[in-house]
Design a protein around this motif. Structure first.
Motif, PDB file in Angstrom:
ATOM      1  N   VAL A 166       0.834  -1.204   0.000  1.00 40.04           N
ATOM      2  CA  VAL A 166       0.000   0.000   0.000  1.00 40.04           C
ATOM      3  C   VAL A 166       0.869   1.254   0.000  1.00 40.04           C
ATOM      4  CG1 VAL A 166      -1.632   1.344   1.381  1.00 40.04           C
ATOM      5  CG2 VAL A 166      -2.014  -1.092   1.042  1.00 40.04           C
ATOM      6  N   VAL A 167       1.911   1.263   0.829  1.00 40.76           N
ATOM      7  CA  VAL A 167       2.797   2.430   0.899  1.00 40.76           C
ATOM      8  C   VAL A 167       3.543   2.612  -0.424  1.00 40.76           C
ATOM      9  CG1 VAL A 167       4.845   3.353   2.034  1.00 40.76           C
ATOM     10  CG2 VAL A 167       3.022   2.342   3.394  1.00 40.76           C
ATOM     11  N   GLU A 168       4.077   1.532  -0.980  1.00 43.18           N
ATOM     12  CA  GLU A 168       4.805   1.641  -2.246  1.00 43.18           C
ATOM     13  C   GLU A 168       3.903   2.143  -3.357  1.00 43.18           C
ATOM     14  OE1 GLU A 168       6.377  -2.228  -2.893  1.00 43.18           O
ATOM     15  OE2 GLU A 168       8.064  -1.935  -1.536  1.00 43.18           O
ATOM     16  N   MET A 169       2.693   1.611  -3.429  1.00 34.71           N
ATOM     17  CA  MET A 169       1.793   2.036  -4.493  1.00 34.71           C
ATOM     18  C   MET A 169       1.290   3.454  -4.260  1.00 34.71           C
ATOM     19  SD  MET A 169       0.866   1.261  -7.420  1.00 34.71           S
ATOM     20  CE  MET A 169       1.566  -0.340  -7.441  1.00 34.71           C
ATOM     21  N   ALA A 170       1.146   3.862  -3.021  1.00 36.09           N
ATOM     22  CA  ALA A 170       0.744   5.243  -2.731  1.00 36.09           C
ATOM     23  C   ALA A 170       1.807   6.221  -3.218  1.00 36.09           C
ATOM     24  CB  ALA A 170       0.483   5.419  -1.242  1.00 36.09           C
ATOM     25  N   ILE A 171       3.067   5.895  -2.998  1.00 38.58           N
ATOM     26  CA  ILE A 171       4.161   6.746  -3.487  1.00 38.58           C
ATOM     27  C   ILE A 171       4.155   6.784  -5.018  1.00 38.58           C
ATOM     28  CG2 ILE A 171       6.674   6.954  -3.636  1.00 38.58           C
ATOM     29  CD1 ILE A 171       6.768   5.788  -0.771  1.00 38.58           C
ATOM     30  N   PHE A 172       3.990   5.628  -5.630  1.00 41.27           N
ATOM     31  CA  PHE A 172       3.984   5.539  -7.096  1.00 41.27           C
ATOM     32  C   PHE A 172       2.830   6.352  -7.689  1.00 41.27           C
ATOM     33  CE2 PHE A 172       2.667   3.207 -10.970  1.00 41.27           C
ATOM     34  CZ  PHE A 172       3.791   3.452 -11.731  1.00 41.27           C
ATOM     35  N   VAL A 173       1.633   6.186  -7.148  1.00 46.92           N
ATOM     36  CA  VAL A 173       0.473   6.908  -7.659  1.00 46.92           C
ATOM     37  C   VAL A 173       0.602   8.405  -7.370  1.00 46.92           C
ATOM     38  CG1 VAL A 173      -2.021   7.164  -7.392  1.00 46.92           C
ATOM     39  CG2 VAL A 173      -1.031   4.898  -7.607  1.00 46.92           C
ATOM     40  N   ALA A 174       1.230   8.776  -6.252  1.00 44.66           N
ATOM     41  CA  ALA A 174       1.428  10.193  -5.953  1.00 44.66           C
ATOM     42  C   ALA A 174       2.358  10.839  -6.976  1.00 44.66           C
ATOM     43  CB  ALA A 174       1.990  10.363  -4.546  1.00 44.66           C
ATOM     44  N   VAL A 175       3.412  10.145  -7.366  1.00 41.70           N
ATOM     45  CA  VAL A 175       4.312  10.680  -8.394  1.00 41.70           C
ATOM     46  C   VAL A 175       3.571  10.825  -9.717  1.00 41.70           C
ATOM     47  CG1 VAL A 175       6.379  10.170  -9.753  1.00 41.70           C
ATOM     48  CG2 VAL A 175       6.415   9.862  -7.288  1.00 41.70           C
ATOM     49  N   LEU A 176       2.765   9.837 -10.078  1.00 45.78           N
ATOM     50  CA  LEU A 176       1.970   9.943 -11.300  1.00 45.78           C
ATOM     51  C   LEU A 176       0.958  11.080 -11.215  1.00 45.78           C
ATOM     52  CD1 LEU A 176       1.314   6.227 -12.203  1.00 45.78           C
ATOM     53  CD2 LEU A 176       2.768   7.846 -13.386  1.00 45.78           C
ATOM     54  N   ALA A 177       0.351  11.242 -10.049  1.00 44.39           N
ATOM     55  CA  ALA A 177      -0.617  12.334  -9.872  1.00 44.39           C
ATOM     56  C   ALA A 177       0.059  13.689 -10.017  1.00 44.39           C
ATOM     57  CB  ALA A 177      -1.291  12.214  -8.512  1.00 44.39           C
ATOM     58  N   LEU A 178       1.288  13.812  -9.533  1.00 47.84           N
ATOM     59  CA  LEU A 178       2.026  15.059  -9.724  1.00 47.84           C
ATOM     60  C   LEU A 178       2.284  15.323 -11.206  1.00 47.84           C
ATOM     61  CD1 LEU A 178       4.617  14.989  -6.805  1.00 47.84           C
ATOM     62  CD2 LEU A 178       2.705  16.571  -7.101  1.00 47.84           C
ATOM     63  N   GLY A 179       2.590  14.270 -11.960  1.00 51.98           N
ATOM     64  CA  GLY A 179       2.791  14.422 -13.399  1.00 51.98           C
ATOM     65  C   GLY A 179       1.522  14.842 -14.109  1.00 51.98           C
ATOM     66  N   ILE A 180       0.399  14.257 -13.723  1.00 51.18           N
ATOM     67  CA  ILE A 180      -0.877  14.629 -14.329  1.00 51.18           C
ATOM     68  C   ILE A 180      -1.247  16.063 -13.947  1.00 51.18           C
ATOM     69  CG2 ILE A 180      -3.346  14.125 -14.338  1.00 51.18           C
ATOM     70  CD1 ILE A 180      -2.577  11.177 -14.008  1.00 51.18           C
ATOM     71  N   LEU A 181      -1.018  16.425 -12.695  1.00 50.41           N
ATOM     72  CA  LEU A 181      -1.300  17.784 -12.244  1.00 50.41           C
ATOM     73  C   LEU A 181      -0.454  18.799 -13.019  1.00 50.41           C
ATOM     74  CD1 LEU A 181      -2.776  19.634 -10.222  1.00 50.41           C
ATOM     75  CD2 LEU A 181      -0.838  19.309  -8.683  1.00 50.41           C
ATOM     76  N   TYR A 182       0.805  18.484 -13.225  1.00 48.57           N
ATOM     77  CA  TYR A 182       1.683  19.358 -14.003  1.00 48.57           C
ATOM     78  C   TYR A 182       1.166  19.508 -15.433  1.00 48.57           C
ATOM     79  CZ  TYR A 182       5.776  21.030 -16.488  1.00 48.57           C
ATOM     80  OH  TYR A 182       6.618  21.745 -17.285  1.00 48.57           O
ATOM     81  N   ALA A 183       0.784  18.376 -16.055  1.00 49.38           N
ATOM     82  CA  ALA A 183       0.268  18.430 -17.424  1.00 49.38           C
ATOM     83  C   ALA A 183      -1.034  19.218 -17.480  1.00 49.38           C
ATOM     84  CB  ALA A 183       0.059  17.013 -17.959  1.00 49.38           C
ATOM     85  N   TRP A 184      -1.863  19.073 -16.469  1.00 47.21           N
ATOM     86  CA  TRP A 184      -3.127  19.805 -16.439  1.00 47.21           C
ATOM     87  C   TRP A 184      -2.884  21.300 -16.261  1.00 47.21           C
ATOM     88  CZ3 TRP A 184      -5.824  21.956 -12.041  1.00 47.21           C
ATOM     89  CH2 TRP A 184      -7.096  22.396 -12.351  1.00 47.21           C
TER      90      TRP A 184
END
Length: 125
Positions: free
Chosen positions: A99-117
């Motif tokens: 759960v912790v590893e995937m939370a970090i992974f999804v958070a990094v992806l969310a930052l990328g999507i937020l940047y693109a948005w």
């Protein structure tokens, strides 16, 4: 001591075999390929679906296509990582760690999507 030198002998034999295969392949290519000193006119001309090439060889591509390709690769990699995570999530001993590893992974992806948005890359117009 014998096994130490034996491993170098194995490496040496492998290198000799590789060089022989390389030289053999290029020699076979040289001997077996047809050679025609007088090439027909237009043989080395670019061919594109039966249409004669027009214009120069330099073309400009818009950067937005590369951004879309990058975002596709980003989401494809995300799906590749999410599937194995979902498979082992309920196994004993993997719960909180995954759960912790995937939370970090999804958070990094969310930052990328937020940047693109924020840069308005994800607009269709």
């Amino acid at each position: 001591m014998d096994s130490y030198l034996g491993s170098y002998a194995t490496l040496g034999l492998l290198l000799v075999a590789a060089v022989l295969v390389f030289v053999g392949a290029f020699s076979a290519n040289r001997l077996l390929s047809p050679s025609s000193p007088a090439e027909p006119a237009g043989k080395r001309e670019a061919y594109e679906c039966g249409v004669d090439p027009v214009g120069g060889d330099w073309a400009q591509a818009q950067i937005r296509y590369y951004v879309y390709a990058y975002l596709y690769v980003l989401f494809a990699v995300e799906s590749v990582f999410l599937f194995p995570w979902a498979v082992i999530f309920d196994r004993p001993g993997f719960g909180m760690t995954t759960v912790v590893e995937m939370a970090i992974f999804v958070a990094v992806l969310a930052l990328g999507i937020l940047y693109a948005w924020r840069k308005r890359i994800l607009r269709w117009t």
